[in-house]
Design a protein around this motif. Sequence first.
Motif, PDB file in Angstrom:
ATOM      1  N   ASP A 155      -9.960   5.949   4.035  1.00 53.87           N
ATOM      2  CA  ASP A 155     -11.157   5.149   3.765  1.00 53.87           C
ATOM      3  C   ASP A 155     -10.768   3.862   3.044  1.00 53.87           C
ATOM      4  OD1 ASP A 155     -12.862   6.976   4.925  1.00 53.87           O
ATOM      5  OD2 ASP A 155     -13.486   7.886   3.032  1.00 53.87           O
ATOM      6  N   PHE A 156     -11.540   2.826   3.284  1.00 56.33           N
ATOM      7  CA  PHE A 156     -11.261   1.487   2.753  1.00 56.33           C
ATOM      8  C   PHE A 156     -11.094   1.479   1.237  1.00 56.33           C
ATOM      9  CE2 PHE A 156     -12.512  -2.631   1.091  1.00 56.33           C
ATOM     10  CZ  PHE A 156     -11.789  -3.508   1.894  1.00 56.33           C
ATOM     11  N   ARG A 157     -12.020   2.087   0.514  1.00 59.72           N
ATOM     12  CA  ARG A 157     -12.029   2.005  -0.953  1.00 59.72           C
ATOM     13  C   ARG A 157     -10.746   2.533  -1.592  1.00 59.72           C
ATOM     14  NH1 ARG A 157     -11.547   1.189  -5.585  1.00 59.72           N
ATOM     15  NH2 ARG A 157     -12.865   1.850  -7.270  1.00 59.72           N
ATOM     16  N   PRO A 158     -10.352   3.778  -1.350  1.00 60.53           N
ATOM     17  CA  PRO A 158      -9.110   4.233  -1.992  1.00 60.53           C
ATOM     18  C   PRO A 158      -7.870   3.530  -1.428  1.00 60.53           C
ATOM     19  CG  PRO A 158     -10.107   6.016  -0.721  1.00 60.53           C
ATOM     20  CD  PRO A 158     -11.034   4.857  -0.659  1.00 60.53           C
ATOM     21  N   LEU A 159      -7.868   3.237  -0.146  1.00 67.15           N
ATOM     22  CA  LEU A 159      -6.704   2.596   0.472  1.00 67.15           C
ATOM     23  C   LEU A 159      -6.349   1.290  -0.222  1.00 67.15           C
ATOM     24  CD1 LEU A 159      -4.596   2.530   2.797  1.00 67.15           C
ATOM     25  CD2 LEU A 159      -6.304   1.253   4.114  1.00 67.15           C
ATOM     26  N   HIS A 160      -7.352   0.492  -0.517  1.00 71.29           N
ATOM     27  CA  HIS A 160      -7.126  -0.835  -1.075  1.00 71.29           C
ATOM     28  C   HIS A 160      -7.341  -0.893  -2.588  1.00 71.29           C
ATOM     29  CE1 HIS A 160      -6.653  -2.491   2.912  1.00 71.29           C
ATOM     30  NE2 HIS A 160      -7.781  -1.916   3.271  1.00 71.29           N
ATOM     31  N   SER A 161      -7.392   0.248  -3.236  1.00 71.77           N
ATOM     32  CA  SER A 161      -7.627   0.259  -4.683  1.00 71.77           C
ATOM     33  C   SER A 161      -6.326   0.045  -5.443  1.00 71.77           C
ATOM     34  CB  SER A 161      -8.268   1.576  -5.111  1.00 71.77           C
ATOM     35  OG  SER A 161      -7.293   2.583  -5.225  1.00 71.77           O
ATOM     36  N   PHE A 162      -6.462  -0.354  -6.697  1.00 64.47           N
ATOM     37  CA  PHE A 162      -5.313  -0.573  -7.567  1.00 64.47           C
ATOM     38  C   PHE A 162      -4.455   0.685  -7.683  1.00 64.47           C
ATOM     39  CE2 PHE A 162      -3.212  -1.211 -11.701  1.00 64.47           C
ATOM     40  CZ  PHE A 162      -2.693  -2.477 -11.508  1.00 64.47           C
ATOM     41  N   GLY A 163      -5.083   1.844  -7.560  1.00 62.85           N
ATOM     42  CA  GLY A 163      -4.349   3.100  -7.636  1.00 62.85           C
ATOM     43  C   GLY A 163      -3.360   3.303  -6.503  1.00 62.85           C
ATOM     44  N   ASN A 164      -3.546   2.607  -5.385  1.00 63.17           N
ATOM     45  CA  ASN A 164      -2.679   2.760  -4.220  1.00 63.17           C
ATOM     46  C   ASN A 164      -1.789   1.547  -3.987  1.00 63.17           C
ATOM     47  OD1 ASN A 164      -1.834   4.293  -1.860  1.00 63.17           O
ATOM     48  ND2 ASN A 164      -2.939   2.788  -0.637  1.00 63.17           N
ATOM     49  N   LEU A 165      -1.898   0.540  -4.824  1.00 60.24           N
ATOM     50  CA  LEU A 165      -1.163  -0.697  -4.604  1.00 60.24           C
ATOM     51  C   LEU A 165      -0.111  -0.919  -5.681  1.00 60.24           C
ATOM     52  CD1 LEU A 165      -4.194  -3.014  -3.776  1.00 60.24           C
ATOM     53  CD2 LEU A 165      -2.649  -1.901  -2.150  1.00 60.24           C
ATOM     54  N   CYS A 166       0.967  -1.594  -5.283  1.00 60.79           N
ATOM     55  CA  CYS A 166       2.003  -2.002  -6.218  1.00 60.79           C
ATOM     56  C   CYS A 166       2.626  -3.280  -5.687  1.00 60.79           C
ATOM     57  CB  CYS A 166       3.051  -0.906  -6.391  1.00 60.79           C
ATOM     58  SG  CYS A 166       3.891  -0.484  -4.860  1.00 60.79           S
ATOM     59  N   HIS A 192       0.875  -1.173   0.000  1.00 61.87           N
ATOM     60  CA  HIS A 192       0.000   0.000   0.000  1.00 61.87           C
ATOM     61  C   HIS A 192       0.912   1.223   0.000  1.00 61.87           C
ATOM     62  CE1 HIS A 192      -2.788  -2.997   1.602  1.00 61.87           C
ATOM     63  NE2 HIS A 192      -3.774  -2.178   1.258  1.00 61.87           N
ATOM     64  N   PHE A 193       0.877   2.026  -1.052  1.00 55.54           N
ATOM     65  CA  PHE A 193       1.733   3.208  -1.100  1.00 55.54           C
ATOM     66  C   PHE A 193       1.337   4.185   0.010  1.00 55.54           C
ATOM     67  CE2 PHE A 193       3.457   7.075  -3.360  1.00 55.54           C
ATOM     68  CZ  PHE A 193       4.775   6.717  -3.202  1.00 55.54           C
ATOM     69  N   TYR A 194       0.053   4.470   0.145  1.00 52.25           N
ATOM     70  CA  TYR A 194      -0.422   5.144   1.357  1.00 52.25           C
ATOM     71  C   TYR A 194      -0.678   4.000   2.325  1.00 52.25           C
ATOM     72  CZ  TYR A 194      -2.736   8.296   4.567  1.00 52.25           C
ATOM     73  OH  TYR A 194      -3.045   9.053   5.682  1.00 52.25           O
ATOM     74  N   PRO A 195      -0.010   3.991   3.477  1.00 53.39           N
ATOM     75  CA  PRO A 195      -0.045   2.811   4.350  1.00 53.39           C
ATOM     76  C   PRO A 195      -1.396   2.570   5.022  1.00 53.39           C
ATOM     77  CG  PRO A 195       1.075   4.625   5.433  1.00 53.39           C
ATOM     78  CD  PRO A 195       0.793   5.077   4.029  1.00 53.39           C
TER      79      PRO A 195
END
Length: 160
Positions: free
Chosen positions: A77-88, A64-67
């Motif tokens: 919030d759950f949705r953006p935190l765990h979205s593809f946009g925040n993951l690598c 998670h780029f934003y931890p």
Amino acid sequence: MIIKNGGKPKGNVNTVCWENINIGKSSKVGEKIENFVFNYFDYVIWKDNKEADFEFAYRTSVEHFYPQHPIGRPPMDFRPLHSFGNLCIISRGMNSKFSNYLPTGKAGNFGDADSMKTYSLKLQYMINSVKNKETWDEATILRKEQEAKELLKYALTPQD
């Protein structure tokens, strides 16, 4: 993983199973993303920018780029935190180093040129966004997710 059952690769983008690549409104967003999806996304980026100093490597840890548990900040919030946009995807060793640093801390501590060569192209893009003074917040993450979706749509659309 990316194409729904019965769909043809390079076929109609309506056969893309966005939920499998963490792009959608499902309550399971952020869960069970296959490493292949991250590697395919890196391939799509690399294909258009082959001069990038990058090598495909064995990476197995989703970051998670934003931890999930940021130091000194409330959780996102759950949705953006765990979205593809925040993951690598990163190596396991790197995951422990990234810890709960905020994106600016990750960029500052781990964004030097030599280190960046070993990262996935998606992570390089995320770090460069922060280095270029882009705020890594919920709106940015959801926009990055939409950009990823458009890039994947383009890659999966037949080019005549």
